[in-house]
Design an enzyme around this catalytic site. Structure first.
Site, PDB file in Angstrom:
ATOM      1  N   HIS A 202     100.435 102.132  28.633  1.00  0.00           N
ATOM      2  CA  HIS A 202      99.659 101.407  27.629  1.00  0.00           C
ATOM      3  C   HIS A 202      99.290 102.294  26.449  1.00  0.00           C
ATOM      4  CE1 HIS A 202      96.665  97.826  27.148  1.00  0.00           C
ATOM      5  NE2 HIS A 202      97.803  97.645  26.523  1.00  0.00           N
ATOM      6  N   HIS A 237      87.360 102.676  31.927  1.00  0.00           N
ATOM      7  CA  HIS A 237      88.842 102.737  31.932  1.00  0.00           C
ATOM      8  C   HIS A 237      89.303 102.165  33.274  1.00  0.00           C
ATOM      9  CE1 HIS A 237      92.765 104.052  30.852  1.00  0.00           C
ATOM     10  NE2 HIS A 237      92.663 105.356  30.970  1.00  0.00           N
ATOM     11  N   LYS A 270      77.103  95.683  30.228  1.00  0.00           N
ATOM     12  CA  LYS A 270      78.550  95.578  29.997  1.00  0.00           C
ATOM     13  C   LYS A 270      79.151  94.843  31.192  1.00  0.00           C
ATOM     14  CE  LYS A 270      80.148  97.522  26.185  1.00  0.00           C
ATOM     15  NZ  LYS A 270      80.321  98.926  25.836  1.00  0.00           N
ATOM     16  N   MET A 272      82.125  94.255  33.466  1.00  0.00           N
ATOM     17  CA  MET A 272      83.351  94.999  33.782  1.00  0.00           C
ATOM     18  C   MET A 272      84.555  94.050  33.858  1.00  0.00           C
ATOM     19  SD  MET A 272      82.688  98.080  33.778  1.00  0.00           S
ATOM     20  CE  MET A 272      81.165  98.485  32.994  1.00  0.00           C
ATOM     21  N   GLY A 273      85.690  94.534  33.324  1.00  0.00           N
ATOM     22  CA  GLY A 273      86.892  93.696  33.315  1.00  0.00           C
ATOM     23  C   GLY A 273      86.994  92.838  32.069  1.00  0.00           C
ATOM     24  N   PHE A 274      86.064  93.032  31.126  1.00  0.00           N
ATOM     25  CA  PHE A 274      86.125  92.279  29.858  1.00  0.00           C
ATOM     26  C   PHE A 274      86.146  93.255  28.690  1.00  0.00           C
ATOM     27  CE2 PHE A 274      84.657  88.977  32.629  1.00  0.00           C
ATOM     28  CZ  PHE A 274      85.222  87.833  32.107  1.00  0.00           C
ATOM     29  N   HIS A 276      88.335  95.063  25.200  1.00  0.00           N
ATOM     30  CA  HIS A 276      89.394  96.056  25.048  1.00  0.00           C
ATOM     31  C   HIS A 276      89.294  96.678  23.665  1.00  0.00           C
ATOM     32  CE1 HIS A 276      93.344  97.907  25.241  1.00  0.00           C
ATOM     33  NE2 HIS A 276      93.217  97.764  26.554  1.00  0.00           N
ATOM     34  N   ARG A 285      98.632  91.395  29.245  1.00  0.00           N
ATOM     35  CA  ARG A 285      99.076  91.503  30.639  1.00  0.00           C
ATOM     36  C   ARG A 285      98.357  90.527  31.567  1.00  0.00           C
ATOM     37  NH1 ARG A 285      97.190  97.578  30.700  1.00  0.00           N
ATOM     38  NH2 ARG A 285      95.424  96.430  29.836  1.00  0.00           N
ATOM     39  N   ASP A 327      92.140  94.545  34.343  1.00  0.00           N
ATOM     40  CA  ASP A 327      91.367  94.870  35.549  1.00  0.00           C
ATOM     41  C   ASP A 327      90.679  93.645  36.143  1.00  0.00           C
ATOM     42  OD1 ASP A 327      91.942  97.629  35.552  1.00  0.00           O
ATOM     43  OD2 ASP A 327      90.599  97.867  33.845  1.00  0.00           O
ATOM     44  N   ARG A 352     100.412 104.377  36.938  1.00  0.00           N
ATOM     45  CA  ARG A 352     100.276 105.006  35.617  1.00  0.00           C
ATOM     46  C   ARG A 352     100.863 106.412  35.558  1.00  0.00           C
ATOM     47  NH1 ARG A 352      97.063 103.611  31.200  1.00  0.00           N
ATOM     48  NH2 ARG A 352      97.742 101.488  31.717  1.00  0.00           N
ATOM     49  N   ARG A 371      93.983 119.217  18.221  1.00  0.00           N
ATOM     50  CA  ARG A 371      92.747 119.936  17.923  1.00  0.00           C
ATOM     51  C   ARG A 371      92.077 119.241  16.736  1.00  0.00           C
ATOM     52  NH1 ARG A 371      88.300 121.966  15.931  1.00  0.00           N
ATOM     53  NH2 ARG A 371      87.842 124.137  16.530  1.00  0.00           N
TER      54      ARG A 371
HETATM   55  N1  COA Z   1      80.616  93.223  28.217  1.00  0.00           N
HETATM   56  C1  COA Z   1      79.670  92.923  27.331  1.00  0.00           C
HETATM   57  N2  COA Z   1      79.779  93.198  26.012  1.00  0.00           N
HETATM   58  C2  COA Z   1      80.902  93.815  25.617  1.00  0.00           C
HETATM   59  C3  COA Z   1      81.941  94.152  26.501  1.00  0.00           C
HETATM   60  C4  COA Z   1      81.758  93.833  27.861  1.00  0.00           C
HETATM   61  N3  COA Z   1      82.702  94.132  28.757  1.00  0.00           N
HETATM   62  N4  COA Z   1      82.924  94.744  25.828  1.00  0.00           N
HETATM   63  C5  COA Z   1      82.530  94.783  24.554  1.00  0.00           C
HETATM   64  N5  COA Z   1      81.313  94.233  24.415  1.00  0.00           N
HETATM   65  C6  COA Z   1      80.540  94.080  23.193  1.00  0.00           C
HETATM   66  C7  COA Z   1      79.760  95.373  22.934  1.00  0.00           C
HETATM   67  O1  COA Z   1      78.479  95.314  23.538  1.00  0.00           O
HETATM   68  C8  COA Z   1      79.674  95.383  21.430  1.00  0.00           C
HETATM   69  O2  COA Z   1      78.689  94.512  21.025  1.00  0.00           O
HETATM   70  P1  COA Z   1      77.726  94.866  19.773  1.00  0.00           P
HETATM   71  O3  COA Z   1      78.658  95.007  18.612  1.00  0.00           O
HETATM   72  O4  COA Z   1      76.804  93.712  19.726  1.00  0.00           O
HETATM   73  O5  COA Z   1      77.073  96.169  20.152  1.00  0.00           O
HETATM   74  C9  COA Z   1      81.037  94.802  21.014  1.00  0.00           C
HETATM   75  O6  COA Z   1      81.445  93.977  22.093  1.00  0.00           O
HETATM   76  C10 COA Z   1      82.074  95.874  20.742  1.00  0.00           C
HETATM   77  O7  COA Z   1      82.180  96.636  21.919  1.00  0.00           O
HETATM   78  P2  COA Z   1      82.480  98.189  21.982  1.00  0.00           P
HETATM   79  O8  COA Z   1      81.847  98.764  23.197  1.00  0.00           O
HETATM   80  O9  COA Z   1      82.168  98.832  20.663  1.00  0.00           O
HETATM   81  O10 COA Z   1      84.012  98.166  22.152  1.00  0.00           O
HETATM   82  P3  COA Z   1      84.895  99.390  22.480  1.00  0.00           P
HETATM   83  O11 COA Z   1      86.184  99.169  21.814  1.00  0.00           O
HETATM   84  O12 COA Z   1      84.213 100.684  22.211  1.00  0.00           O
HETATM   85  O13 COA Z   1      85.011  99.304  24.079  1.00  0.00           O
HETATM   86  C11 COA Z   1      85.656  98.822  26.221  1.00  0.00           C
HETATM   87  C12 COA Z   1      86.062  98.806  24.748  1.00  0.00           C
HETATM   88  C13 COA Z   1      86.883  98.483  27.051  1.00  0.00           C
HETATM   89  C14 COA Z   1      85.177 100.215  26.614  1.00  0.00           C
HETATM   90  C15 COA Z   1      84.532  97.781  26.445  1.00  0.00           C
HETATM   91  O14 COA Z   1      85.000  96.505  26.122  1.00  0.00           O
HETATM   92  C16 COA Z   1      83.984  97.829  27.854  1.00  0.00           C
HETATM   93  O15 COA Z   1      83.114  98.643  28.162  1.00  0.00           O
HETATM   94  N6  COA Z   1      84.510  96.934  28.766  1.00  0.00           N
HETATM   95  C17 COA Z   1      84.091  96.943  30.158  1.00  0.00           C
HETATM   96  C18 COA Z   1      84.849  97.990  30.951  1.00  0.00           C
HETATM   97  C19 COA Z   1      86.293  97.613  31.178  1.00  0.00           C
HETATM   98  O16 COA Z   1      86.599  96.506  31.584  1.00  0.00           O
HETATM   99  N7  COA Z   1      87.169  98.591  30.955  1.00  0.00           N
HETATM  100  C20 COA Z   1      88.589  98.419  31.135  1.00  0.00           C
HETATM  101  C21 COA Z   1      89.288  98.440  29.833  1.00  0.00           C
HETATM  102  S1  COA Z   1      90.997  98.036  29.966  1.00  0.00           S
END
Ligand code: COA
Length: 390
Positions: A202, A237, A270, A272-274, A276, A285, A327, A352, A371
């Site tokens: 990915h 992740h 947060k 989990m599983g939501f 990206h 996917r 996930d 992976r 760097r």
């Molecule tokens: N649940 C609740 N809110 C979520 C969310 C989630 N899973 N994912 C994103 N958001 C919200 C954030 O709170 C943020 O809201 P705000 O702007 O009001 O503060 C907005 O959406 C943007 O989120 P951000 O955390 O800046 O996105 P990111 O690109 O940095 O993070 C992830 C991406 C994957 C880390 C994030 O979506 C997440 O933590 N997901 C849950 C963990 C997960 O499933 N990981 C597997 C990834 S494949």
């Protein structure tokens, strides 16, 4: 860990908003790569040009592993040869088996896997030979031995003897055999294989980028892969697949799913599983994995997880427009296959490793030390005072 009596509070500088700083490297392109492509606008993911859904439906995980390590799908002869090499290398050394038996059975399998992969370095006479041929051999060794390590520790955690790999089984079948001493139905094996294909690669995700950063100092493959395992473990992740199933178990009853989610969102948790970093309109996917998760539910007669899945997805989308990522369906899928939750992220590693090794080899083909810079927001320049005046 020992506790210190009194600790001086650390001086912390609050983060300063600055448009020139790309926190989390958000949107930053750091290199070129020909391995995979995310097409956000078309909601697609390609491995060397092939849509991942197309690969999942038509190819075995072994074929996709070959594609990622070689850049082309194998012909019949190449696949046979690749499979033979992978199967030959499945057994781990007696020393590594003894090390696994020393681990605390209650340890998390990601920790024991990371340590075991690091141990593999001590057994490789070509450790520091970073040429493409040698690293390709290391890739096959890691692909073959990671499942054996995971399954051996799983058996140890249950107080059972490790089951040696069988070389007349494909990778998925052999993994079930080494964990449970039996191979499930072809439908379950297909769902498992699909999950491995979807998890394989990915682009510059956190663990892959970690592997590239480590190898860019001309370190060794095992250091890069150990670091990548550490990165994948985190719940933002790969660790999310475990967290998803914990959430579903916490909810328990589909009728409670909507209320649970509303409460969690109110508490600014947060889910989990939501979400990206790259996809904004859904993870390419998910539809394929959801299809196989539903097939597993049908086969096992399980209705709770698909119902909770639907309610959480719909409620989340209506509340804040955020879609599930891969996930989300893999969590319940692995659970319905009979795996315990701590095995979910190690299974992700089994897959992976192919993407990581493809990126490690690509980085070395045209290496430049990674760097980046930081923007300093600490104290102004100052001179040391005598200790009694501080
Ligand atoms: N649940 C609740 N809110 C979520 C969310 C989630 N899973 N994912 C994103 N958001 C919200 C954030 O709170 C943020 O809201 P705000 O702007 O009001 O503060 C907005 O959406 C943007 O989120 P951000 O955390 O800046 O996105 P990111 O690109 O940095 O993070 C992830 C991406 C994957 C880390 C994030 O979506 C997440 O933590 N997901 C849950 C963990 C997960 O499933 N990981 C597997 C990834 S494949």
């Amino acid at each position: 860990m020992t506790k210190t009596a009194s600790v001086k509070p650390l001086r912390r500088v609050t983060y300063m908003d600055d448009a020139s700083v790309k926190r989390g490297l958000d949107g930053v392109i750091t290199d070129t790569s020909s391995i995979s492509k995310v097409m956000v606008e078309k909601n697609a993911l390609l491995y060397y040009g092939y849509p991942v859904q197309n690969l999942a439906e038509n190819c075995s995980f072994e074929e996709v592993a070959y594609l990622l390590l070689n850049g082309e799908l194998p012909d019949t002869h190449e696949l046979k040869d690749f499979k033979e090499k992978e199967r030959e290398q499945r057994p781990i050394s007696p020393r590594l088996s003894s090390l696994i038996e020393l681990f605390d059975p209650k340890a998390h399998p990601m920790d024991t896997l990371r340590t075991a992969v690091s141990f593999l370095a001590t057994e490789d006479s070509e450790l520091l030979t970073n040429n493409p041929d040698s690293n390709y051999q290391k890739a096959i060794r890691l692909l073959a031995q990671i499942p054996t390590i995971i399954a051996s520790f799983y058996r140890h955690s249950k107080g059972q003897k490790a089951i040696p790999p069988k070389n007349d089984l494909n990778m998925g079948e052999n993994f079930f055999h080494m964990c449970f001493e039996k191979v499930p139905s072809p439908e379950v094996i297909k769902a498992f294989d699909v999950s491995l294909v979807l998890y394989a690669e990915h682009t510059f995700n956190a663990s892959t980028f970690t592997a590239r950063v480590i190898i860019s100092s001309l370190s060794d493959v095992y250091s890069a892969v150990s670091g990548a395992i550490g990165s994948l473990r985190g719940p933002l992740h790969g660790g999310a697949n475990e967290a998803v199933m914990q959430t579903m178990l916490e909810i328990g009853d589909p009728s409670k799913a909507q209320g649970w989610l509303q409460q969690a969102l109110q508490e600014k948790r947060k889910i989990m599983g939501f979400g990206h970093r790259v996809y904004r309109n859904g993870d390419s996917r998910v539809p394929t994995m959801k299809k196989y998760m539903l097939k597993l539910a049908e086969e096992t007669g399980e209705t709770r997880w698909p119902e909770i899945y639907e309610t959480l997805s719909k409620t989340m989308l209506a509340a804040n427009g955020i879609y599930p990522n891969l996930d989300f369906p893999t969590g319940p899928a692995y659970y319905m296959m009979g795996f315990e939750i701590p095995l979910f992220t190690p299974i992700f590693v089994m897959s992976r490793i192919t993407g990581w090794m493809a990126h490690i080899m690509e980085q070395l083909d045209n290496n430049r030390l990674i760097r980046p810079l930081s923007k300093y927001v600490g104290p102004e320049e100052r001179l040391v005072k005598p200790i009694e005046e501080r």
